[in-house]
Design a protein around this motif. Structure first.
Motif, PDB file in Angstrom:
ATOM      1  N   VAL A  74       5.576 -20.459  30.782  1.00 51.15           N
ATOM      2  CA  VAL A  74       4.212 -19.987  30.972  1.00 51.15           C
ATOM      3  C   VAL A  74       4.560 -18.195  30.997  1.00 51.15           C
ATOM      4  CG1 VAL A  74       2.578 -19.329  32.668  1.00 51.15           C
ATOM      5  CG2 VAL A  74       3.243 -21.658  32.290  1.00 51.15           C
ATOM      6  N   GLN A  75       5.645 -17.608  31.582  1.00 51.23           N
ATOM      7  CA  GLN A  75       5.807 -16.441  31.678  1.00 51.23           C
ATOM      8  C   GLN A  75       6.338 -16.088  30.041  1.00 51.23           C
ATOM      9  OE1 GLN A  75       9.304 -16.537  34.391  1.00 51.23           O
ATOM     10  NE2 GLN A  75       7.949 -15.703  35.982  1.00 51.23           N
ATOM     11  N   GLN A  76       6.720 -16.781  29.431  1.00 54.10           N
ATOM     12  CA  GLN A  76       7.097 -16.205  28.212  1.00 54.10           C
ATOM     13  C   GLN A  76       5.530 -16.350  27.140  1.00 54.10           C
ATOM     14  OE1 GLN A  76       9.971 -15.001  26.904  1.00 54.10           O
ATOM     15  NE2 GLN A  76       9.401 -15.238  24.488  1.00 54.10           N
ATOM     16  N   VAL A  77       4.797 -17.363  27.537  1.00 57.09           N
ATOM     17  CA  VAL A  77       3.694 -17.543  26.904  1.00 57.09           C
ATOM     18  C   VAL A  77       2.872 -16.154  27.223  1.00 57.09           C
ATOM     19  CG1 VAL A  77       1.453 -18.596  26.796  1.00 57.09           C
ATOM     20  CG2 VAL A  77       3.363 -19.939  26.790  1.00 57.09           C
ATOM     21  N   ILE A  78       2.777 -15.530  28.376  1.00 54.88           N
ATOM     22  CA  ILE A  78       2.224 -14.686  28.803  1.00 54.88           C
ATOM     23  C   ILE A  78       2.870 -13.233  27.913  1.00 54.88           C
ATOM     24  CG2 ILE A  78       1.583 -12.880  30.675  1.00 54.88           C
ATOM     25  CD1 ILE A  78       0.997 -15.763  32.181  1.00 54.88           C
ATOM     26  N   ALA A  79       4.019 -13.116  28.220  1.00 54.77           N
ATOM     27  CA  ALA A  79       4.868 -11.867  27.398  1.00 54.77           C
ATOM     28  C   ALA A  79       4.548 -12.169  25.948  1.00 54.77           C
ATOM     29  CB  ALA A  79       6.134 -12.202  27.848  1.00 54.77           C
ATOM     30  N   THR A  80       4.354 -13.325  25.253  1.00 56.66           N
ATOM     31  CA  THR A  80       4.134 -12.847  23.813  1.00 56.66           C
ATOM     32  C   THR A  80       2.815 -13.012  23.490  1.00 56.66           C
ATOM     33  OG1 THR A  80       4.354 -15.479  23.636  1.00 56.66           O
ATOM     34  CG2 THR A  80       6.367 -14.150  23.367  1.00 56.66           C
ATOM     35  N   ALA A  92       0.422 -18.007  18.946  1.00 56.02           N
ATOM     36  CA  ALA A  92       0.398 -19.395  18.317  1.00 56.02           C
ATOM     37  C   ALA A  92       1.349 -20.125  18.603  1.00 56.02           C
ATOM     38  CB  ALA A  92       0.407 -19.218  16.715  1.00 56.02           C
ATOM     39  N   ALA A  93       2.802 -19.380  18.751  1.00 59.82           N
ATOM     40  CA  ALA A  93       3.796 -20.151  19.373  1.00 59.82           C
ATOM     41  C   ALA A  93       3.804 -20.555  20.698  1.00 59.82           C
ATOM     42  CB  ALA A  93       5.116 -19.275  19.275  1.00 59.82           C
ATOM     43  N   GLY A  94       3.206 -19.714  21.365  1.00 58.60           N
ATOM     44  CA  GLY A  94       2.724 -19.865  23.061  1.00 58.60           C
ATOM     45  C   GLY A  94       2.088 -21.155  23.075  1.00 58.60           C
ATOM     46  N   LEU A  95       0.976 -21.055  22.325  1.00 66.18           N
ATOM     47  CA  LEU A  95       0.027 -22.228  22.294  1.00 66.18           C
ATOM     48  C   LEU A  95       0.666 -23.733  22.110  1.00 66.18           C
ATOM     49  CD1 LEU A  95      -3.228 -20.586  20.762  1.00 66.18           C
ATOM     50  CD2 LEU A  95      -2.832 -21.374  23.209  1.00 66.18           C
ATOM     51  N   VAL A  96       1.542 -23.496  21.087  1.00 66.27           N
ATOM     52  CA  VAL A  96       2.141 -24.866  20.686  1.00 66.27           C
ATOM     53  C   VAL A  96       3.249 -25.191  22.010  1.00 66.27           C
ATOM     54  CG1 VAL A  96       3.878 -25.566  19.231  1.00 66.27           C
ATOM     55  CG2 VAL A  96       2.205 -24.532  18.122  1.00 66.27           C
ATOM     56  N   ALA A  97       3.750 -24.200  22.422  1.00 67.88           N
ATOM     57  CA  ALA A  97       4.686 -24.494  23.573  1.00 67.88           C
ATOM     58  C   ALA A  97       4.125 -25.116  24.642  1.00 67.88           C
ATOM     59  CB  ALA A  97       5.398 -23.311  24.078  1.00 67.88           C
ATOM     60  N   LEU A  98       2.980 -24.701  24.961  1.00 66.16           N
ATOM     61  CA  LEU A  98       2.206 -25.329  26.043  1.00 66.16           C
ATOM     62  C   LEU A  98       1.738 -26.721  25.581  1.00 66.16           C
ATOM     63  CD1 LEU A  98      -0.152 -22.366  27.058  1.00 66.16           C
ATOM     64  CD2 LEU A  98       1.900 -23.319  28.328  1.00 66.16           C
ATOM     65  N   LYS A  99       1.447 -27.126  24.482  1.00 62.82           N
ATOM     66  CA  LYS A  99       0.505 -28.084  24.002  1.00 62.82           C
ATOM     67  C   LYS A  99       1.761 -29.203  23.836  1.00 62.82           C
ATOM     68  CE  LYS A  99      -3.645 -26.675  21.651  1.00 62.82           C
ATOM     69  NZ  LYS A  99      -4.356 -27.373  22.329  1.00 62.82           N
ATOM     70  N   LEU A 100       2.940 -28.956  23.664  1.00 61.74           N
ATOM     71  CA  LEU A 100       3.996 -29.818  23.698  1.00 61.74           C
ATOM     72  C   LEU A 100       4.407 -30.600  24.898  1.00 61.74           C
ATOM     73  CD1 LEU A 100       6.708 -27.949  21.423  1.00 61.74           C
ATOM     74  CD2 LEU A 100       5.466 -29.815  20.668  1.00 61.74           C
ATOM     75  N   TRP A 119       0.656 -19.932  10.950  1.00 63.58           N
ATOM     76  CA  TRP A 119       0.786 -19.177  12.207  1.00 63.58           C
ATOM     77  C   TRP A 119       2.158 -19.636  12.832  1.00 63.58           C
ATOM     78  CZ3 TRP A 119      -1.559 -14.940  13.283  1.00 63.58           C
ATOM     79  CH2 TRP A 119      -2.786 -14.691  12.734  1.00 63.58           C
ATOM     80  N   ILE A 120       2.719 -20.884  12.429  1.00 61.84           N
ATOM     81  CA  ILE A 120       3.772 -21.088  13.373  1.00 61.84           C
ATOM     82  C   ILE A 120       4.786 -21.967  12.476  1.00 61.84           C
ATOM     83  CG2 ILE A 120       2.600 -23.204  14.444  1.00 61.84           C
ATOM     84  CD1 ILE A 120       5.282 -21.073  16.150  1.00 61.84           C
ATOM     85  N   SER A 121       6.019 -21.892  12.632  1.00 64.42           N
ATOM     86  CA  SER A 121       7.101 -22.666  12.157  1.00 64.42           C
ATOM     87  C   SER A 121       8.389 -22.722  12.787  1.00 64.42           C
ATOM     88  CB  SER A 121       7.542 -22.078  10.634  1.00 64.42           C
ATOM     89  OG  SER A 121       8.172 -20.838  10.532  1.00 64.42           O
ATOM     90  N   ASP A 122       8.348 -21.714  13.927  1.00 59.32           N
ATOM     91  CA  ASP A 122       9.568 -21.645  14.731  1.00 59.32           C
ATOM     92  C   ASP A 122       9.219 -21.362  16.094  1.00 59.32           C
ATOM     93  OD1 ASP A 122      12.518 -20.863  14.820  1.00 59.32           O
ATOM     94  OD2 ASP A 122      11.599 -19.201  15.770  1.00 59.32           O
TER      95      ASP A 122
END
Length: 149
Positions: A74-80, A92-100, A119-122
Motif C-alpha cells: 500500500v505504501q508503494q501504491v501511494i508512493a507511485t 496502473a502498476a499500483g492498481l494491478v498490485a492491489l488487484k492481485l 499501461w503495464i507490463s512490469d
C-alpha cells in the motif's frame, strides 16, 4: 489532497482504460490513522465509508488491514501515484498490485485491460510475493494470446 491516500477501484482504473460501471469511489489510505474523522461536505455512513452530502456518492475507505494487503505494498501504491486535477490516482502498476491480492474475475479482466492498453507490463517496483507474480505472469500471457483488443 491527502498524501496518505489515492483513488483506486473502478474510477481509478478508468483513468487508464475504458470506464466500467461502478457506483462508488474507493480511496486507499496507508492506515486507519490516516483516515480523517470528518470531511467537509461528507457524512460518515459506516466505519469504512463516507457519503457526499449533495450527490450521495459513497466513498469507500480502504486500508491494508481491511483488504488484507501488506502495508508495504500500500505504501508503494501511494508512493507511485500520479495526480490529476488535484486528485491522487494509483498508478496502473499500483492498481494491478492491489488487484492481485483479491484476484476476482473482475480483477483479472481489469488487469488484462491494463496490460492490453500498454499501461503495464512490469511490476518489478513492487515487492510482491511469488504467487502474486506468478498470477501476473499468467495474465500477461493471457493478454498476449487473447485475440480481442
Amino acid at each position: 489532497a491527502n498524501t496518505n491516500s489515492v483513488l483506486i477501484g473502478g474510477v481509478g482504473l478508468s483513468y487508464y482504460v475504458r470506464p466500467r460501471m461502478t457506483q462508488d469511489l474507493d480511496m486507499l489510505f496507508v492506515s486507519e490513522d490516516a483516515v480523517p474523522d470528518q470531511i467537509s461536505g461528507f457524512t460518515r455512513t459506516r466505519p469504512h465509508a463516507f457519503q457526499h452530502n449533495e450527490t450521495h456518492v459513497e466513498v469507500e475507505i480502504i486500508t491494508p488491514d481491511f483488504v488484507k494487503v501488506p502495508k508495504s505494498i500500500v505504501q508503494q501504491v501511494i508512493a507511485t501515484a500520479t495526480e490529476s486535477n488535484g486528485i491522487r490516482i494509483a498508478s496502473a502498476a499500483g492498481l494491478v498490485a492491489l488487484k492481485l491480492f483479491r484476484l476476482s474475475m473482475q480483477d483479472k479482466a481489469d488487469i488484462v485491460a491494463l496490460i492490453k492498453s500498454g499501461w503495464i507490463s512490469d511490476l518489478s517496483e513492487f515487492a510482491l510475493p511469488v504467487d502474486k507474480m506468478a498470477a501476473f505472469d499468467e495474465l500477461l500471457e493471457m493478454a498476449k494470446t487473447d485475440p480481442h483488443p
